[in-house]
Structures are given as structure tokens and as C-alpha cells.
Enzyme design. Structure first.
Site, PDB file in Angstrom:
ATOM      1  N   GLU A 134      11.254  43.327  34.261  1.00 35.89           N
ATOM      2  CA  GLU A 134      10.951  41.835  34.681  1.00 35.89           C
ATOM      3  C   GLU A 134      11.113  40.929  33.677  1.00 35.89           C
ATOM      4  O   GLU A 134      10.929  40.818  32.695  1.00 35.89           O
ATOM      5  CB  GLU A 134       9.540  42.045  35.197  1.00 35.89           C
ATOM      6  CG  GLU A 134       9.104  42.904  36.466  1.00 35.89           C
ATOM      7  CD  GLU A 134       7.561  42.884  36.786  1.00 35.89           C
ATOM      8  OE1 GLU A 134       7.778  43.042  38.241  1.00 35.89           O
ATOM      9  OE2 GLU A 134       6.781  42.608  36.087  1.00 35.89           O
ATOM     10  N   HIS A 141       7.901  38.772  40.725  1.00 33.40           N
ATOM     11  CA  HIS A 141       6.646  39.063  40.629  1.00 33.40           C
ATOM     12  C   HIS A 141       5.853  37.983  40.999  1.00 33.40           C
ATOM     13  O   HIS A 141       4.896  37.260  40.049  1.00 33.40           O
ATOM     14  CB  HIS A 141       6.485  39.469  39.262  1.00 33.40           C
ATOM     15  CG  HIS A 141       5.168  40.447  38.995  1.00 33.40           C
ATOM     16  ND1 HIS A 141       5.102  41.329  38.120  1.00 33.40           N
ATOM     17  CD2 HIS A 141       3.834  40.357  39.768  1.00 33.40           C
ATOM     18  CE1 HIS A 141       3.661  42.052  38.337  1.00 33.40           C
ATOM     19  NE2 HIS A 141       3.082  41.369  39.130  1.00 33.40           N
TER      20      HIS A 141
END
Length: 308
Positions: free
Chosen positions: A254, A273
Site C-alpha cells: 500500500e 485504504h
């Protein structure tokens, strides 16, 4: 009291912390630190051994996979988290992603920007209603219950739930019809969502074999942790048509970049996210993580301790 904090939290929470403790943003003098507050940063056993005064590790959020909880327990260090602070925000995003997938909103937006449509309501660009469909939820915690409530009360969907730690009676109380296996849930559901923590037993819980059990035309959302699914297998399922579409808010690496082959697919949507990334969730999580950290440092018991 010395508290480590290097990541952004709600400003008023950070101010409250600074009023009652000395706040540092490095581990240069880790042996002087009494508490560590983290959002995404890791806390290892080696760090705990160096932090001789450490009493509490506080997670701003839910997933504690970046913290060695077992090592903390062995050293008598309290680990706390904020399991309900961002539940509404994550639930709302999850429902939004199902709407996006079923109505092909990402493709519609991209098509408009590229000038690909020559008429309104193109006959070859049909979506699917959520009303009356079957929704399968893996995990029955706080976020899952909020999602199930919205889906059932708002769209009249039938809600199935899989959680090996919850019996049928408790499942019903939480708003789910309990099923006994993930395979059964997948085979019966038009929409599937997963909300489980990332621990050894849940890594690749949605494995390559599991994608063979999805109902034809089903859509899938993961806003839990990236590694609870096999991303390579998800890619193959989307390419082969085993899944109609999928959306992920969490990834193994991420934030996601163009190197992730999932982002090359028109039937896949990615977000960085942002499930708990709202003003309201950040305020609740920030204030709770600070007040709970101070509570432990003052010798009181926390409201939300992390249990193995």
C-alpha cells in the site's frame, strides 16, 4: 510521561496529548518512552526490548497486524486499539463500493471522461440492482454488523454470515443468517464482503480454490486487510469471469500503484485504504487513542484492550 507519535491524528487529540505528556516523533531515545501510538507503523519485539519503560502500545484503528502483540504480552506491555471509532465510516465506504460495482460507476465515469458514449442509457451498459439480492458477510464484528444493517434495512437484501466464533443464536441477534462454511456463503451470495483481522489463520482466507465457489455474476469487496485474499487469484478470477467485478480498499503493498496488475482491469476498482478516512472517524479514533493511552499510563484499565 514520554509518548511516541509520528503519524497524523486529529489535531485536538494531539493537543490533548501534548498537554499531558512529552511527545516525541523518533525512537532516538527509545529507552525513555512510556507509550507508543501508531496508525500504520510497526512495533517489533526488538523495539520493545530497547524500550525499557514502555507500558502501552496504542493502535489508532483496528488492525493490529503491524504490532507484535504476542511479544508485548510476554513483556507485560498493554496493547490497546479503537475497534469502534471508524466502524461507521468503513461500513459506509463498503456499501458505496457495492453500489459502484453493481452499477458500474467507475466504468461509467471513465467512459464519460474518454467520450466513449454516444447516447444516454447505453443498451450495452447495464447495471444490476441490489434490492432483494443475497449478501454474504465473512466476519461478524462491529463493522460487519453495520454493513449488514444498512444492506438489509436499506436495500432489503438477505444477509448471510460466516464466523466460526459466533453461534447461530448470536448470529441472528447480530442480523445474520449463519452459514457453516465460507464455501456455502460464496455459493449462495450475489455480493460478498470480508471483515476479518489479518492473523496467520486468515491470511489468504479467500484463496485460489475459494474463487471456484463464487456464484456466477457475483461481486466482491475487501476493505479489511490486503493479505486476507490471494491477489493473484483475484486477478485471475476477474479475467476469467468467475467474478463479475471486485473492489479493494486494502492491499498487500500500500498504497496500490500501477505495478499492481489488478489496476489494469476494467472490472476492478481500487481506493488507497480510505475506509476510516473521514473527519468523524479521525476525531473519534484520535480522541479515544489519546484518552485510553493516558488512562493506562495513569494506572487504569483500558476500555478496549487487544486480546490474542
Amino acid at each position: 510521561m514520554v509518548v511516541y507519535l509520528s503519524e497524523y491524528i486529529y489535531p485536538k487529540a494531539a493537543e490533548l496529548l501534548r498537554q499531558q505528556a512529552t511527545v516525541v516523533d523518533t525512537f532516538e531515545n527509545i529507552e525513555e518512552i512510556d507509550a507508543i501510538i501508531v496508525r500504520g507503523a510497526s512495533v517489533t519485539a526488538e523495539m520493545m526490548d530497547r524500550a525499557k519503560k514502555l507500558k502501552v502500545i496504542a493502535k489508532h484503528g483496528i488492525g493490529c497486524n503491524s504490532i507484535d502483540v504476542e511479544a508485548a504480552k510476554q513483556r507485560g506491555i498493554q496493547v490497546i486499539y479503537t475497534p469502534t471509532a471508524n466502524a461507521d465510516s468503513v461500513a459506509e465506504l463498503t456499501v458505496a463500493l457495492f453500489l459502484l460495482l453493481q452499477r458500474r460507476l467507475y466504468e461509467a465515469n471513465e467512459g464519460c471522461r474518454a467520450g466513449r458514449f454516444t447516447s444516454i442509457a447505453p443498451r450495452d451498459f447495464l447495471g444490476t440492482e441490489i434490492l432483494g439480492k443475497t449478501f454474504g458477510q465473512i466476519g461478524m464484528g462491529n463493522i460487519a454488523q453495520r454493513i449488514a444493517h444498512i444492506m438489509n434495512k436499506g436495500f432489503g437484501v438477505k444477509v448471510l454470515g460466516y464466523d466460526p466464533f459466533i453461534n447461530a443464536e448470536e448470529s441472528a441477534r447480530r442480523g445474520f443468517e449463519k452459514v457453516d462454511s465460507i464455501e456455502e456463503l460464496l455459493e449462495r451470495s450475489d455480493m460478498v464482503n470480508i471483515n476479518v483481522p489479518l492473523v496467520p489463520s486468515t491470511e489468504h482466507m479467500i484463496s485460489r480454490e475459494m474463487f471456484d465457489h463464487f456464484k456466477p455474476g457475483a461481486v466482491f469487496v475487501n476493505a479489511a486487510r490486503g493479505a486476507v485474499i490471494d491477489e493473484d487469484a483475484l486477478y485471475d478470477a476477474l479475467v476469467s469471469g468467475k467474478l463479475k467485478a471486485a473492489a479493494c480498499d486494502t492491499f498487500v503493498d500500500e498504497p496500490p500503484t500501477g505495478e499492481n496488475k489488478l489496476l489494469s482491469l476494467p472490472n476492478f476498482s481500487a481506493t488507497p485504504h480510505i475506509g476510516g478516512n473521514t473527519y468523524e472517524a479521525l476525531e473519534k479514533a484520535g480522541m479515544e487513542v489519546v484518552t485510553e493511552t493516558l488512562r493506562v499510563l495513569n494506572g487504569e484499565k483500558p476500555i478496549h484492550p487487544v486480546h490474542l
